[in-house]
Scaffold this motif. Structure first.
Motif, PDB file in Angstrom:
ATOM      1  N   LYS A  50       0.819  -1.211   0.000  1.00 28.92           N
ATOM      2  CA  LYS A  50       0.000   0.000   0.000  1.00 28.92           C
ATOM      3  C   LYS A  50       0.859   1.270   0.000  1.00 28.92           C
ATOM      4  O   LYS A  50       0.420   2.313  -0.484  1.00 28.92           O
ATOM      5  CB  LYS A  50      -0.940   0.002   1.200  1.00 28.92           C
ATOM      6  N   LEU A  51       2.068   1.164   0.529  1.00 24.81           N
ATOM      7  CA  LEU A  51       2.938   2.343   0.580  1.00 24.81           C
ATOM      8  C   LEU A  51       3.448   2.733  -0.808  1.00 24.81           C
ATOM      9  O   LEU A  51       3.522   3.917  -1.135  1.00 24.81           O
ATOM     10  CB  LEU A  51       4.127   2.088   1.507  1.00 24.81           C
ATOM     11  N   LYS A  52       3.793   1.719  -1.614  1.00 22.34           N
ATOM     12  CA  LYS A  52       4.363   2.040  -2.923  1.00 22.34           C
ATOM     13  C   LYS A  52       3.380   2.797  -3.822  1.00 22.34           C
ATOM     14  O   LYS A  52       3.745   3.820  -4.412  1.00 22.34           O
ATOM     15  CB  LYS A  52       4.857   0.773  -3.617  1.00 22.34           C
ATOM     16  N   PRO A  53       2.121   2.367  -3.950  1.00 19.88           N
ATOM     17  CA  PRO A  53       1.176   3.158  -4.760  1.00 19.88           C
ATOM     18  C   PRO A  53       0.969   4.569  -4.211  1.00 19.88           C
ATOM     19  O   PRO A  53       0.819   5.516  -4.988  1.00 19.88           O
ATOM     20  CB  PRO A  53      -0.120   2.342  -4.690  1.00 19.88           C
ATOM     21  N   LEU A  54       0.979   4.697  -2.882  1.00 19.32           N
ATOM     22  CA  LEU A  54       0.833   6.026  -2.293  1.00 19.32           C
ATOM     23  C   LEU A  54       2.023   6.900  -2.657  1.00 19.32           C
ATOM     24  O   LEU A  54       1.859   8.068  -3.037  1.00 19.32           O
ATOM     25  CB  LEU A  54       0.698   5.915  -0.769  1.00 19.32           C
ATOM     26  N   ALA A  55       3.234   6.341  -2.556  1.00 21.23           N
ATOM     27  CA  ALA A  55       4.434   7.097  -2.902  1.00 21.23           C
ATOM     28  C   ALA A  55       4.420   7.511  -4.368  1.00 21.23           C
ATOM     29  O   ALA A  55       4.762   8.644  -4.720  1.00 21.23           O
ATOM     30  CB  ALA A  55       5.678   6.271  -2.594  1.00 21.23           C
ATOM     31  N   ASN A  56       4.030   6.588  -5.233  1.00 21.77           N
ATOM     32  CA  ASN A  56       3.975   6.918  -6.662  1.00 21.77           C
ATOM     33  C   ASN A  56       2.945   8.009  -6.949  1.00 21.77           C
ATOM     34  O   ASN A  56       3.169   8.892  -7.786  1.00 21.77           O
ATOM     35  CB  ASN A  56       3.648   5.670  -7.476  1.00 21.77           C
ATOM     36  N   SER A 108      12.063  10.776  -5.505  1.00 19.25           N
ATOM     37  CA  SER A 108      12.458   9.370  -5.543  1.00 19.25           C
ATOM     38  C   SER A 108      11.762   8.608  -4.424  1.00 19.25           C
ATOM     39  O   SER A 108      11.381   9.196  -3.409  1.00 19.25           O
ATOM     40  CB  SER A 108      13.980   9.225  -5.383  1.00 19.25           C
ATOM     41  N   TYR A 109      11.630   7.312  -4.611  1.00 13.19           N
ATOM     42  CA  TYR A 109      11.045   6.444  -3.582  1.00 13.19           C
ATOM     43  C   TYR A 109      12.014   5.308  -3.303  1.00 13.19           C
ATOM     44  O   TYR A 109      12.384   4.558  -4.216  1.00 13.19           O
ATOM     45  CB  TYR A 109       9.699   5.888  -4.045  1.00 13.19           C
ATOM     46  N   LEU A 110      12.433   5.176  -2.070  1.00 13.64           N
ATOM     47  CA  LEU A 110      13.377   4.130  -1.685  1.00 13.64           C
ATOM     48  C   LEU A 110      12.631   2.984  -1.015  1.00 13.64           C
ATOM     49  O   LEU A 110      11.900   3.183  -0.047  1.00 13.64           O
ATOM     50  CB  LEU A 110      14.430   4.697  -0.726  1.00 13.64           C
ATOM     51  N   ASP A 111      12.826   1.796  -1.554  1.00  9.86           N
ATOM     52  CA  ASP A 111      12.097   0.638  -1.054  1.00  9.86           C
ATOM     53  C   ASP A 111      12.959  -0.600  -1.257  1.00  9.86           C
ATOM     54  O   ASP A 111      13.886  -0.603  -2.082  1.00  9.86           O
ATOM     55  CB  ASP A 111      10.774   0.493  -1.820  1.00  9.86           C
ATOM     56  N   GLU A 112      12.680  -1.635  -0.529  1.00 13.88           N
ATOM     57  CA  GLU A 112      13.335  -2.908  -0.755  1.00 13.88           C
ATOM     58  C   GLU A 112      12.639  -3.634  -1.897  1.00 13.88           C
ATOM     59  O   GLU A 112      11.426  -3.575  -2.045  1.00 13.88           O
ATOM     60  CB  GLU A 112      13.271  -3.765   0.509  1.00 13.88           C
ATOM     61  N   LYS A 113      13.429  -4.311  -2.710  1.00 15.70           N
ATOM     62  CA  LYS A 113      12.855  -5.165  -3.744  1.00 15.70           C
ATOM     63  C   LYS A 113      12.196  -6.365  -3.079  1.00 15.70           C
ATOM     64  O   LYS A 113      12.833  -7.089  -2.317  1.00 15.70           O
ATOM     65  CB  LYS A 113      13.935  -5.637  -4.716  1.00 15.70           C
ATOM     66  N   HIS A 114      10.933  -6.573  -3.365  1.00 18.57           N
ATOM     67  CA  HIS A 114      10.221  -7.683  -2.750  1.00 18.57           C
ATOM     68  C   HIS A 114      10.214  -8.897  -3.672  1.00 18.57           C
ATOM     69  O   HIS A 114      10.311  -8.777  -4.891  1.00 18.57           O
ATOM     70  CB  HIS A 114       8.798  -7.248  -2.399  1.00 18.57           C
ATOM     71  N   ASN A 143      10.208   3.952   2.359  1.00 17.20           N
ATOM     72  CA  ASN A 143       9.407   2.914   2.990  1.00 17.20           C
ATOM     73  C   ASN A 143      10.006   2.644   4.369  1.00 17.20           C
ATOM     74  O   ASN A 143      11.054   2.002   4.494  1.00 17.20           O
ATOM     75  CB  ASN A 143       9.422   1.643   2.136  1.00 17.20           C
ATOM     76  N   ASN A 144       9.342   3.124   5.419  1.00 17.61           N
ATOM     77  CA  ASN A 144       9.855   2.953   6.777  1.00 17.61           C
ATOM     78  C   ASN A 144       9.756   1.524   7.293  1.00 17.61           C
ATOM     79  O   ASN A 144      10.276   1.221   8.377  1.00 17.61           O
ATOM     80  CB  ASN A 144       9.120   3.877   7.748  1.00 17.61           C
ATOM     81  N   ASN A 145       9.106   0.645   6.562  1.00 16.22           N
ATOM     82  CA  ASN A 145       9.096  -0.755   6.969  1.00 16.22           C
ATOM     83  C   ASN A 145      10.487  -1.379   6.834  1.00 16.22           C
ATOM     84  O   ASN A 145      10.783  -2.396   7.455  1.00 16.22           O
ATOM     85  CB  ASN A 145       8.099  -1.561   6.135  1.00 16.22           C
TER      86      ASN A 145
END
Length: 386
Positions: A38-44, A56-62, A111-113
């Motif tokens: 849910k965080l990624k669509p919100l960030a986009n 930019s959006y920093l996230d781990e590759k899932h 992504n703070n997760n």
């Protein structure tokens, strides 16, 4: 022998001024409170709605994103004005690599997760209980609800969570609900706006004037030495102005603010790098002393046209169609790029401008960009100004 300093530590390296930064970028804010999906669509969505800045959006590759590849690859999605969103994979988790890749980012959403930030947007998800994760909340800047709760209900939930956290809630924190993504984006776009760098002036006066045969900085075009004329032009518009000079010139600038060359033998390019080494968090309005026709209007035009979301703001000479590097505003984000050009063996500031995302100012009359380097140039310009 290593020099011992206070607290029993050893100083092995030069103490350099480091650019202002969060964990990964100059301006960053974490998104916390719900699942990664849910965080990624919100960030986009936020990135799409914020105009004029590099987001930019920093996230781990899932695992579901990378098929058979191992987990713990990183990606960030980058949105630039006028282009779509793309993902870039980083194969090795390394904070310095991330900082390098994100050097031109104006606002980083995180992504703070998976990654820590000092400031956060708290995302309230009716399907998630945050009571046991409140130790991961820090400096909350705004609250966003994933459903269409009213503002009073969002405030009550926020107050409840903060009391559980052992903190009093801040009533000035803004609240947004589902459907108010544009308002949230507008709020977040103020972060880079509030952190726009101050501009300092740099008078390039460290050349040896070999082609001219005499010191160009002392030539009198306007009733005073040219270096003083340029300095006075800049001090009319800026609070801090420095002369750029060589170490052996220091006696000529006694009582004046100077930045001596730390990158020897590189001409104006070395002077610009030395200015950023002195203060990497300021933008630098650079003007050479061999542009005798510059005037207050051209300086004001440059300053009023500044685009802080770009790497620099510069004039395009209509006669040559080239970027003008010796009368330009260089933003802090260009420093790393300039150093990388030096590492590749290039010392041309124009090449740095051409190969970065810069604000290009078109002018019909470029006479103020006339460069004077030789006696022949001087004779021609003297006829114009006489």
């Amino acid at each position: 022998m290593e020099k011992e300093i206070s607290k029993g530590k050893h100083q092995k390296h030069a103490k350099l001024a480091r650019p202002q930064s969060g964990f990964y970028a100059r301006n960053e804010i974490g998104l916390f409170g719900t699942s990664c999906s849910k965080l990624k669509p919100l960030a986009n969505k936020i990135a799409e709605l914020i105009g004029g800045w590099n987001i930019s959006y920093l996230d781990e590759k899932h695992q579901k994103d990378i098929s058979q590849e191992p987990k713990n690859h990183l990606s960030y999605t980058l949105t630039k004005e006028g282009s779509g969103i793309s993902s870039v994979k980083l194969d090795v988790w390394n904070p310095y690599q991330i900082k390098k890749r994100l050097s031109d980012t104006d606002l980083l959403l995180v992504n703070n997760n998976h990654f820590e930030t000092e400031k956060q947007v708290l995302v309230l998800d009716p399907e998630k209980d945050l009571s046991k994760k409140l130790d991961k909340t820090y400096d909350i800047q705004a609250v966003y609800a994933l459903d269409d709760k009213g503002e009073s209900d969002i405030k009550k939930e926020y107050e409840r969570l903060m009391l559980l956290r052992g903190k009093s809630y801040e009533i000035e924190v803004p609240f947004f609900s589902y459907g108010q993504e544009k308002e949230l984006a507008d709020f977040l776009s103020d972060i880079p706006k509030q952190n726009i760098s101050n501009i300092k002036g740099l008078v390039l006066s460290g050349g040896k004037s070999v082609r001219m045969g005499k010191d160009k900085s002392k030539i009198d075009y306007h009733g005073k030495p040219q270096k003083d004329y340029v300095y006075d032009l800049l001090t009319e518009q800026l609070d801090e102005v420095y002369f750029s000079c060589r170490e052996d010139q220091l006696s000529e600038f006694e009582g004046r603010d100077v930045i001596t060359d730390k990158f020897y033998g590189l001409g104006p390019f070395g002077a610009i790098l030395s200015a950023f080494q002195h203060d990497p968090d300021s933008a630098w309005l650079v003007v050479a002393i061999d542009l005798p026709l510059i005037d207050p209007a051209s300086i004001k035009n440059l300053l009023s046209s500044r685009n802080a979301s770009k790497a620099a703001t510069c004039f395009i000479n209509p006669e040559t169609e080239w970027h003008e590097p010796l009368m330009a505003i260089y933003e802090p984000k260009i420093y790393q790029s300039a150093l990388s050009f030096l590492g590749m063996g290039y010392s041309c500031p124009r090449k740095v401008l051409i190969n970065n995302d810069v604000e290009k100012l078109q002018v019909t009359d470029a006479s103020f960009l006339t460069n004077v380097n030789t006696p022949e140039d001087l004779e021609k310009i003297s006829l114009k100004t006489s």
